[in-house]
Scaffold this active site. Structure first.
Site, PDB file in Angstrom:
ATOM      1  N   PHE A 139       0.852  -1.194   0.000  1.00 26.29           N
ATOM      2  CA  PHE A 139       0.000   0.000   0.000  1.00 26.29           C
ATOM      3  C   PHE A 139       0.882   1.236   0.000  1.00 26.29           C
ATOM      4  O   PHE A 139       1.715   1.406   0.885  1.00 26.29           O
ATOM      5  CB  PHE A 139      -0.944   0.033   1.208  1.00 26.29           C
ATOM      6  N   ASP A 224       9.121   2.520   1.913  1.00 27.37           N
ATOM      7  CA  ASP A 224       7.937   3.259   2.352  1.00 27.37           C
ATOM      8  C   ASP A 224       7.738   2.926   3.832  1.00 27.37           C
ATOM      9  O   ASP A 224       7.238   1.864   4.177  1.00 27.37           O
ATOM     10  CB  ASP A 224       6.726   2.831   1.515  1.00 27.37           C
ATOM     11  N   LYS A 253       2.386   9.350   8.553  1.00 24.20           N
ATOM     12  CA  LYS A 253       1.519   9.000   9.683  1.00 24.20           C
ATOM     13  C   LYS A 253       1.897   9.589  11.057  1.00 24.20           C
ATOM     14  O   LYS A 253       1.306  10.558  11.480  1.00 24.20           O
ATOM     15  CB  LYS A 253       1.341   7.490   9.745  1.00 24.20           C
TER      16      LYS A 253
HETATM   17  C1  LIG Z   1      -1.089   5.106   5.095  1.00 27.61           C
HETATM   18  C2  LIG Z   1      -0.014   4.720   4.152  1.00 27.61           C
HETATM   19  C3  LIG Z   1       0.249   5.482   2.991  1.00 27.61           C
HETATM   20  C4  LIG Z   1      -0.614   6.628   2.556  1.00 27.61           C
HETATM   21  O1  LIG Z   1      -0.588   7.696   3.441  1.00 27.61           O
HETATM   22  P1  LIG Z   1      -1.689   8.867   3.305  1.00 27.61           P
HETATM   23  O2  LIG Z   1      -1.244   9.849   4.338  1.00 27.61           O
HETATM   24  O3  LIG Z   1      -3.019   8.263   3.583  1.00 27.61           O
HETATM   25  O4  LIG Z   1      -1.589   9.382   1.931  1.00 27.61           O
HETATM   26  C5  LIG Z   1       1.316   5.107   2.208  1.00 27.61           C
HETATM   27  N1  LIG Z   1       2.092   4.065   2.536  1.00 27.61           N
HETATM   28  C6  LIG Z   1       1.874   3.317   3.632  1.00 27.61           C
HETATM   29  C7  LIG Z   1       2.775   2.171   3.949  1.00 27.61           C
HETATM   30  C8  LIG Z   1       0.805   3.609   4.476  1.00 27.61           C
HETATM   31  O5  LIG Z   1       0.558   2.848   5.541  1.00 27.61           O
END
Ligand SMILES: *Cc1c(COP(=O)(O)O)cnc(C)c1O
Length: 399
Positions: A139, A224, A253
């Protein structure tokens, strides 16, 4: 003051139905506790989806926001911003990366990483090197490029045509990456622990192999760490568990202690591919967001929070393992620190709802994986309370 029913009705009337909403209207938070508009109290093991790592309304963050809001909320990135430069220094000093770019979300951080990787490859190797390999069940966000990077077809459906240049491989499968990587690959983008995809932990062997393949093919390694970063896994950054350093790292986050801010960090020579005018954000790195993040990160680094994530995470893991032994519908318990998942042999929705009714907030990813992402400041007592509720709900399911 509106009650839950009134807030829900107003939302139904005026908000887009872009997410499936839970019938809960939070109005106040403190630490691991959350209160709804009807005055009911909850123990929060969702934390705004791994955002409130210091708990709700941490006093240091609240104080920093209030003081900064009275001085300067916003100014243009055409100028030098003290809080932004100080936050960049703090992140650089506590990571293997050298330079920072600030934005407002995880998707924006990944979008920036994708653009930087492409620009760097183009300058260094030429126009043909633009492909980015990501993992299935990953994700990376919801913008067009980051949703395309996200290796889950269910998030792509309806938004085609998708941007070119993305390729997917199974996670933790080195042979599959070896087959997919080549001269056209400009980067491999991975989460050290897949969060939304079901709490899947990379193996050390896999990440070491990924790094070697990247070096062999002149591709950048992007981690990420939007969810895994900043203490969540029991280390400040999750890659520190594996001894594998990325060329580019993305964060968001938990960075602002609840306030929206994202960051993309890179090694010096890679960061240099961005020239003035190449990339920017109006709000990214504004004084208010950076003041909140500075306070949150100073607290995170000085306060024993990361150590608590490791020790209380281990405690929660053992408790969940215990439930796994007791209930035959638990397939596996896995994760790192306080990013834990319990995979069931059935859908998890009913258990999530049962916990909600009893005042415990958890969520479910990939249909059948209960995810536990409480504040990193929780105590063993909080864990005991949560596990007791879960035990009750699971016991009813087992009848
Ligand atoms: C939540 C998340 C995102 C996206 O972040 P947003 O602030 O919602 O755009 C991207 N990568 C990972 C691994 C995430 O958990």
């Amino acid at each position: 003051m509106m009650n839950t029913k009134e807030i829900m009705e107003l939302g139904e009337q005026y908000l887009m139905r872009n997410v499936g909403r839970i019938p809960l209207a939070p109005v106040k938070g403190e630490g691991a506790r959350l209160w709804d508009a009807d005055g009911r109290e909850y123990l929060d093991f969702v934390s705004g989806i791994a955002v409130n790592s210091l708990g709700h309304c941490h006093p240091a963050v609240v104080d920093a926001i209030c003081r900064q809001a009275g001085k300067l909320i916003h100014c243009s990135n055409l100028y030098y911003i003290e809080q932004q430069a100080r936050l960049a220094r703090l992140l650089v000093e506590n990571s293997a990366l050298d330079k920072a770019f600030f934005c407002n979300s995880g998707a924006e951080a990944n979008e920036a990483a994708i653009k930087l990787a492409r620009k760097y490859a183009k300058l260094k190797e030429g126009a043909e090197k633009f492909e980015i390999i990501t993992a299935l069940h990953s994700f990376h966000g919801r913008t067009l490029a980051t949703v395309t990077a996200t290796g889950q077809p269910k998030y792509h459906k309806g938004f085609e045509p998708l941007p070119q240049g993305f390729k997917y491989v199974p996670f933790n499968d080195l042979a599959a990456l070896e087959k997919a990587i080549g001269p056209a690959t400009c980067a491999v983008l991975l989460e050290p622990v897949q969060g939304e995809g079901g709490v899947n932990v990379a193996s050390r062997h896999y990440l070491e192999g990924v790094q070697m393949l990247c070096r062999e093919h002149g591709a950048l390694l992007i981690f990420d760490e939007v969810q895994t970063g900043l203490g969540r896994t029991g280390r400040f950054l999750a890659y520190q568990h594996f001894g594998v350093e990325p060329d580019i790292l993305t964060l968001a986050k938990a960075l602002g202690g609840g306030f929206p801010i994202g960051a993309m960090l890179a090694k010096e020579d890679i960061a240099a591919a961005f020239q003035p005018g190449d990339h920017a954000s109006t709000f990214g790195g504004n004084p208010l967001a950076c003041a909140a993040a500075l306070a949150a990160m100073e607290e995170m680094l000085l306060g024993g929070v990361v150590e608590n994530a490791a020790s209380t995470g281990a405690y929660l893991y053992e408790k969940l393992k215990g439930l796994g032994k007791k209930y035959p519908f638990v397939k596996e318990v896995r994760g790192l620190g306080l990013l834990l998942g319990m995979e069931l042999t059935m859908e998890g929705k009913e258990i999530v709802n049962g916990c909600l009714e009893r005042g415990l907030l958890i969520n479910c990813v990939n249909n059948s994986v209960l995810r536990f992402i409480p504040p990193l400041t929780i105590t063993p007592d909080d864990v005991d309370r949560a596990v007791a509720v879960l035990d009750q709900v699971m016991g009813r399911k087992n009848e």
